[in-house]
Design a protein around this motif. Sequence first.
Motif, PDB file in Angstrom:
ATOM      1  N   VAL A  56     -52.490  -6.167  14.592  1.00 28.04           N
ATOM      2  CA  VAL A  56     -52.476  -4.835  13.984  1.00 28.04           C
ATOM      3  C   VAL A  56     -51.029  -4.462  13.713  1.00 28.04           C
ATOM      4  N   ALA A  57     -50.772  -4.019  12.502  1.00 25.93           N
ATOM      5  CA  ALA A  57     -49.436  -3.576  12.116  1.00 25.93           C
ATOM      6  C   ALA A  57     -49.590  -2.453  11.102  1.00 25.93           C
ATOM      7  N   THR A  58     -48.500  -1.755  10.851  1.00 25.29           N
ATOM      8  CA  THR A  58     -48.567  -0.724   9.825  1.00 25.29           C
ATOM      9  C   THR A  58     -48.387  -1.370   8.454  1.00 25.29           C
ATOM     10  N   GLU A  59     -48.853  -0.666   7.439  1.00 30.22           N
ATOM     11  CA  GLU A  59     -48.791  -1.158   6.062  1.00 30.22           C
ATOM     12  C   GLU A  59     -47.375  -1.521   5.631  1.00 30.22           C
ATOM     13  N   GLU A  60     -46.400  -0.891   6.239  1.00 30.56           N
ATOM     14  CA  GLU A  60     -45.003  -1.155   5.913  1.00 30.56           C
ATOM     15  C   GLU A  60     -44.643  -2.629   6.145  1.00 30.56           C
ATOM     16  N   PHE A  61     -45.343  -3.280   7.049  1.00 29.11           N
ATOM     17  CA  PHE A  61     -45.015  -4.650   7.428  1.00 29.11           C
ATOM     18  C   PHE A  61     -45.908  -5.697   6.760  1.00 29.11           C
ATOM     19  N   LEU A  62     -46.731  -5.281   5.816  1.00 30.52           N
ATOM     20  CA  LEU A  62     -47.651  -6.188   5.141  1.00 30.52           C
ATOM     21  C   LEU A  62     -46.920  -7.353   4.472  1.00 30.52           C
ATOM     22  N   ASP A  63     -45.940  -7.080   3.645  1.00 31.86           N
ATOM     23  CA  ASP A  63     -45.229  -8.152   2.934  1.00 31.86           C
ATOM     24  C   ASP A  63     -44.539  -9.103   3.910  1.00 31.86           C
ATOM     25  N   GLY A  64     -43.885  -8.542   4.906  1.00 36.04           N
ATOM     26  CA  GLY A  64     -43.196  -9.373   5.890  1.00 36.04           C
ATOM     27  C   GLY A  64     -44.158 -10.246   6.667  1.00 36.04           C
ATOM     28  N   ALA A  65     -45.300  -9.685   7.032  1.00 46.13           N
ATOM     29  CA  ALA A  65     -46.298 -10.449   7.779  1.00 46.13           C
ATOM     30  C   ALA A  65     -46.860 -11.568   6.915  1.00 46.13           C
ATOM     31  N   GLU A  66     -47.121 -11.284   5.660  1.00 42.06           N
ATOM     32  CA  GLU A  66     -47.641 -12.317   4.766  1.00 42.06           C
ATOM     33  C   GLU A  66     -46.632 -13.441   4.569  1.00 42.06           C
ATOM     34  N   ARG A  67     -45.353 -13.092   4.422  1.00 42.95           N
ATOM     35  CA  ARG A  67     -44.316 -14.116   4.257  1.00 42.95           C
ATOM     36  C   ARG A  67     -44.183 -14.970   5.524  1.00 42.95           C
ATOM     37  N   GLN A  68     -44.220 -14.310   6.669  1.00 47.31           N
ATOM     38  CA  GLN A  68     -44.090 -15.056   7.923  1.00 47.31           C
ATOM     39  C   GLN A  68     -45.300 -15.963   8.134  1.00 47.31           C
ATOM     40  N   ALA A  69     -46.499 -15.461   7.838  1.00 45.66           N
ATOM     41  CA  ALA A  69     -47.704 -16.277   7.978  1.00 45.66           C
ATOM     42  C   ALA A  69     -47.618 -17.505   7.069  1.00 45.66           C
ATOM     43  N   LYS A  70     -47.158 -17.308   5.846  1.00 50.48           N
ATOM     44  CA  LYS A  70     -47.031 -18.422   4.904  1.00 50.48           C
ATOM     45  C   LYS A  70     -46.022 -19.443   5.422  1.00 50.48           C
ATOM     46  N   ALA A  71     -44.907 -18.952   5.963  1.00 48.99           N
ATOM     47  CA  ALA A  71     -43.879 -19.850   6.503  1.00 48.99           C
ATOM     48  C   ALA A  71     -44.415 -20.656   7.681  1.00 48.99           C
ATOM     49  N   SER A 125     -51.916   2.992   8.521  1.00 49.64           N
ATOM     50  CA  SER A 125     -50.919   3.731   7.748  1.00 49.64           C
ATOM     51  C   SER A 125     -49.605   3.866   8.523  1.00 49.64           C
ATOM     52  N   HIS A 126     -48.560   4.005   7.748  1.00 46.68           N
ATOM     53  CA  HIS A 126     -47.195   4.073   8.283  1.00 46.68           C
ATOM     54  C   HIS A 126     -46.619   5.435   7.938  1.00 46.68           C
ATOM     55  N   PRO A 127     -45.813   6.029   8.750  1.00 46.92           N
ATOM     56  CA  PRO A 127     -45.340   5.611  10.067  1.00 46.92           C
ATOM     57  C   PRO A 127     -46.278   6.093  11.171  1.00 46.92           C
ATOM     58  N   VAL A 128     -46.054   5.580  12.362  1.00 39.03           N
ATOM     59  CA  VAL A 128     -46.875   6.011  13.496  1.00 39.03           C
ATOM     60  C   VAL A 128     -46.089   6.869  14.480  1.00 39.03           C
ATOM     61  N   GLN A 129     -44.785   6.767  14.481  1.00 41.60           N
ATOM     62  CA  GLN A 129     -43.995   7.452  15.512  1.00 41.60           C
ATOM     63  C   GLN A 129     -44.079   8.976  15.439  1.00 41.60           C
ATOM     64  N   ASP A 130     -44.399   9.533  14.297  1.00 44.01           N
ATOM     65  CA  ASP A 130     -44.467  10.989  14.170  1.00 44.01           C
ATOM     66  C   ASP A 130     -45.879  11.543  14.351  1.00 44.01           C
ATOM     67  N   ALA A 190     -56.531   4.777  15.850  1.00 40.84           N
ATOM     68  CA  ALA A 190     -56.953   3.665  16.703  1.00 40.84           C
ATOM     69  C   ALA A 190     -58.459   3.444  16.628  1.00 40.84           C
ATOM     70  N   GLU A 191     -59.218   4.519  16.603  1.00 40.12           N
ATOM     71  CA  GLU A 191     -60.676   4.383  16.505  1.00 40.12           C
ATOM     72  C   GLU A 191     -61.081   3.711  15.195  1.00 40.12           C
ATOM     73  N   GLN A 192     -60.434   4.092  14.117  1.00 35.48           N
ATOM     74  CA  GLN A 192     -60.732   3.466  12.826  1.00 35.48           C
ATOM     75  C   GLN A 192     -60.335   1.995  12.831  1.00 35.48           C
ATOM     76  N   ALA A 193     -59.161   1.710  13.346  1.00 36.02           N
ATOM     77  CA  ALA A 193     -58.684   0.325  13.373  1.00 36.02           C
ATOM     78  C   ALA A 193     -59.544  -0.524  14.296  1.00 36.02           C
ATOM     79  N   PHE A 194     -59.995   0.035  15.402  1.00 37.84           N
ATOM     80  CA  PHE A 194     -60.797  -0.701  16.363  1.00 37.84           C
ATOM     81  C   PHE A 194     -62.056  -1.275  15.718  1.00 37.84           C
ATOM     82  N   ALA A 195     -62.723  -0.466  14.927  1.00 36.14           N
ATOM     83  CA  ALA A 195     -63.946  -0.925  14.256  1.00 36.14           C
ATOM     84  C   ALA A 195     -63.661  -2.118  13.340  1.00 36.14           C
TER      85      ALA A 195
END
Length: 72
Positions: free
Chosen positions: A17-32, A43-48, A58-63
Amino acid sequence: MHDIVDLETRGIPSVFVATEEFLDGAERQAKALGFDPAAVYVSHPVQDRTDAEMRAMAEQAFAVVVARLESA
């Protein structure tokens, strides 16, 4: 990402599970890594977010996580 790869290669179904902000980075790392992990992006950000907003997110993501694990 490395943790998910490790778990999956040991036969343990996993979803990260990650925020949408990290989608491109995660895809690049997975490909590598030559890996196509199951992922859930929230959705991003989560800190606020308030506690109530975090619980709702969390409930939505859990499903979705459970659905991805069940389809593995």
